[in-house]
Write a protein that holds these residues in place. Structure first.
Motif, mmCIF file in Angstrom:
data_model
loop_
_atom_site.group_PDB
_atom_site.id
_atom_site.type_symbol
_atom_site.label_atom_id
_atom_site.label_comp_id
_atom_site.label_asym_id
_atom_site.label_seq_id
_atom_site.Cartn_x
_atom_site.Cartn_y
_atom_site.Cartn_z
ATOM 1 N N THR A 33 0.861 -1.029 -0.198
ATOM 2 C CA THR A 33 -0.207 -0.109 -0.363
ATOM 3 C C THR A 33 0.846 0.923 0.096
ATOM 4 O O THR A 33 2.078 1.534 0.894
ATOM 5 N N ALA A 66 -3.298 2.137 -10.885
ATOM 6 C CA ALA A 66 -4.710 1.418 -10.684
ATOM 7 C C ALA A 66 -4.882 0.527 -9.877
ATOM 8 O O ALA A 66 -5.603 -0.146 -9.531
ATOM 9 N N ASP A 67 -3.721 -0.849 -10.361
ATOM 10 C CA ASP A 67 -3.810 -1.984 -9.847
ATOM 11 C C ASP A 67 -3.045 -1.796 -7.904
ATOM 12 O O ASP A 67 -3.196 -2.816 -6.785
ATOM 13 N N VAL A 68 -2.495 -0.893 -7.504
ATOM 14 C CA VAL A 68 -1.742 -0.198 -6.210
ATOM 15 C C VAL A 68 -2.696 0.050 -5.751
ATOM 16 O O VAL A 68 -3.297 1.283 -5.791
ATOM 17 N N ARG A 69 -2.767 -0.346 -4.510
ATOM 18 C CA ARG A 69 -3.958 0.091 -3.098
ATOM 19 C C ARG A 69 -2.778 1.548 -2.849
ATOM 20 O O ARG A 69 -1.548 1.346 -2.568
ATOM 21 N N HIS A 70 -3.528 2.257 -2.421
ATOM 22 C CA HIS A 70 -3.235 3.369 -1.778
ATOM 23 C C HIS A 70 -3.891 4.448 -0.619
ATOM 24 O O HIS A 70 -5.585 3.821 -0.231
ATOM 25 N N PHE A 130 3.329 3.026 -8.769
ATOM 26 C CA PHE A 130 2.291 4.132 -8.720
ATOM 27 C C PHE A 130 2.554 5.974 -8.597
ATOM 28 O O PHE A 130 1.893 6.691 -9.131
ATOM 29 N N VAL A 188 7.685 -6.254 -13.780
ATOM 30 C CA VAL A 188 6.745 -6.648 -13.917
ATOM 31 C C VAL A 188 7.142 -7.776 -14.673
ATOM 32 O O VAL A 188 6.778 -8.864 -14.273
ATOM 33 N N CYS A 201 6.081 -6.471 -8.843
ATOM 34 C CA CYS A 201 5.206 -5.331 -9.599
ATOM 35 C C CYS A 201 4.228 -5.318 -10.506
ATOM 36 O O CYS A 201 3.811 -6.268 -11.123
ATOM 37 N N PRO A 202 2.945 -4.563 -10.190
ATOM 38 C CA PRO A 202 1.947 -4.666 -10.950
ATOM 39 C C PRO A 202 2.153 -3.812 -12.024
ATOM 40 O O PRO A 202 2.805 -3.217 -12.223
ATOM 41 N N VAL A 207 6.527 -1.252 -6.082
ATOM 42 C CA VAL A 207 5.405 -1.380 -6.401
ATOM 43 C C VAL A 207 5.511 0.554 -6.098
ATOM 44 O O VAL A 207 4.321 1.566 -6.666
ATOM 45 N N ARG A 232 0.674 -1.676 -13.651
ATOM 46 C CA ARG A 232 -0.820 -0.605 -14.023
ATOM 47 C C ARG A 232 -0.837 0.338 -12.882
ATOM 48 O O ARG A 232 -1.072 -0.383 -11.733
#
Length: 376
Positions: free
Chosen positions: A4, A270-274, A241, A260, A265-266, A237, A268
């Protein structure tokens, strides 16, 4: 790790504002006590690239380092700032960097100590992708825990310097050139940076994105207000972001692209929680990217590629023949002739270390009209 990203607004480097933002960002990822235990030796690893004032946005601002150090001390840790800047691996030079970047003044306030230990140790990298061993600064090896404190900037070679790239600073200055020579392609160099970050992995990253740098980073670009502090327990990550905030696509950043591919890491942002503030208020839609475009030449047929490769020039009005570029050049393609820098383009590997470390911003990256047209 939970991956996160804590993101908190911070409009300027006023002390109470920075302290509040750093505290809230770190709390959003579990608080400093989640990482630091009483008695731990904690290495704080800022970006101290070269001898620049904090207002030039080349190095991590001392107020951010000070705020992180306060949290480490409150958790019972013993914070020490350490880095190996670009340039000579000498204590005198390191002290000059500490003085100019504001670290010496901040250290005198008692929140952290400064390491002048530039010795290194050889570390095995059994699962390394491009290297099986690394020379790493002794303070990084001996620390119980590392807190990474990068500056969010563009980078002419890697497109972005943030959490992952900042850990290259644990490689002693004299060995940085060797790694540039051994891993001269962007892709290989990116894999090496990931190998470094995995082997000497920071437990926490706190990113200075109050004022970053756009354009010809990491040292000759333009300061750009982004207005936030970010924290994450995963540097890979964090970079995904942060790149998203600047409008960078993952395929434009070699460290993210190979991250990737290696499952680190993802793909996108948009796939990272914040957690914390709404990231939309910090997103920049007119952020100026570096002139170099990773992957551009690799897509061009071989015979045409040579005509499109960038070259270097030196601004006569700025170059004073100090020789910093020649000393920084891994393949020794630069010489000083009659008080001016000259480059052998056949020997140049386009790592742009000279551009990065020129104290007068005299190095220019030049592209042909055809290359500029094709890169639009």
């Amino acid at each position: 790790m939970n991956g996160t990203v804590g993101i908190v607004g911070c409009a300027e480097y006023e002390r109470t504002m920075v302290v509040d933002a750093v505290c809230r960002a770190v709390e959003a990822v579990g608080g400093m006590a989640r990482f630091v235990r009483p008695g731990m030796r904690v290495l704080l690893k800022p970006n101290l690239l070269t001898i620049k004032n904090p207002d030039q946005a080349v190095t991590t601002h001392p107020e951010v380092v000070r705020a992180v150090a306060r949290l480490v001390r409150d958790a019972g840790g013993d914070p020490v700032v350490g880095d190996s800047p670009g340039g000579p691996n000498l204590q005198g030079y390191l002290r000059m960097v500490y003085d100019q970047t504001g670290m010496s003044a901040a250290a005198r306030e008692g929140e952290f100590a400064l390491s002048d230990d530039l010795a290194w140790e050889d570390l095995d990298v059994p699962n390394g992708f491009v290297t099986r061993s690394l020379c790493v600064l002794r303070p990084a090896v001996q620390a119980d825990l590392i807190v990474n404190i990068p500056k969010l900037k563009t980078h002419e070679f890697m497109h972005l310097t943030a959490a992952v790239k900042n850990m290259f600073g644990v490689i002693p200055g004299a060995h940085k050139a060797e790694y540039h020579l051994r891993m001269s392609s962007r892709r290989d160099f990116a894999h090496m940076l990931l190998d470094v970050c995995l082997r000497v992995r920071p437990a926490l990253t706190v990113m200075d994105a109050v004022v970053g740098m756009e354009g010809e980073g990491p040292s000759a670009g333009t300061p750009r207000r982004i207005g936030c502090i970010m924290a994450c327990d995963d540097p890979f990550v964090m970079d995904v972001f942060a790149a998203g905030l600047l409008g960078m696509r993952p395929e434009e950043v070699p460290t993210i692209q190979v991250g990737v591919e290696r499952g680190l890491c993802p793909a996108r942002p948009a796939d990272v929680r914040h957690a914390g503030d709404d990231p939309e208020q910090f997103r920049l839609r007119d952020f100026r990217m570096p002139s170099a475009r990773p992957g551009f030449l690799e897509r061009i047929p071989g015979p045409l590629r040579g005509f499109l490769r960038p070259s270097l020039s030196f601004a006569a009005a700025r170059c004073n023949g100090c020789g910093a570029c020649a000393r920084a050049c891994p393949p020794k393609a630069i010489t000083i002739v009659n008080g001016r820098a000259r480059v052998d383009h056949a020997t140049c590997i386009r790592c742009f270390c000279c551009h990065e470390l020129c104290p007068r911003n005299a190095v220019r990256i030049v592209r042909s009209p055809l290359a500029r047209l094709m890169m639009r």
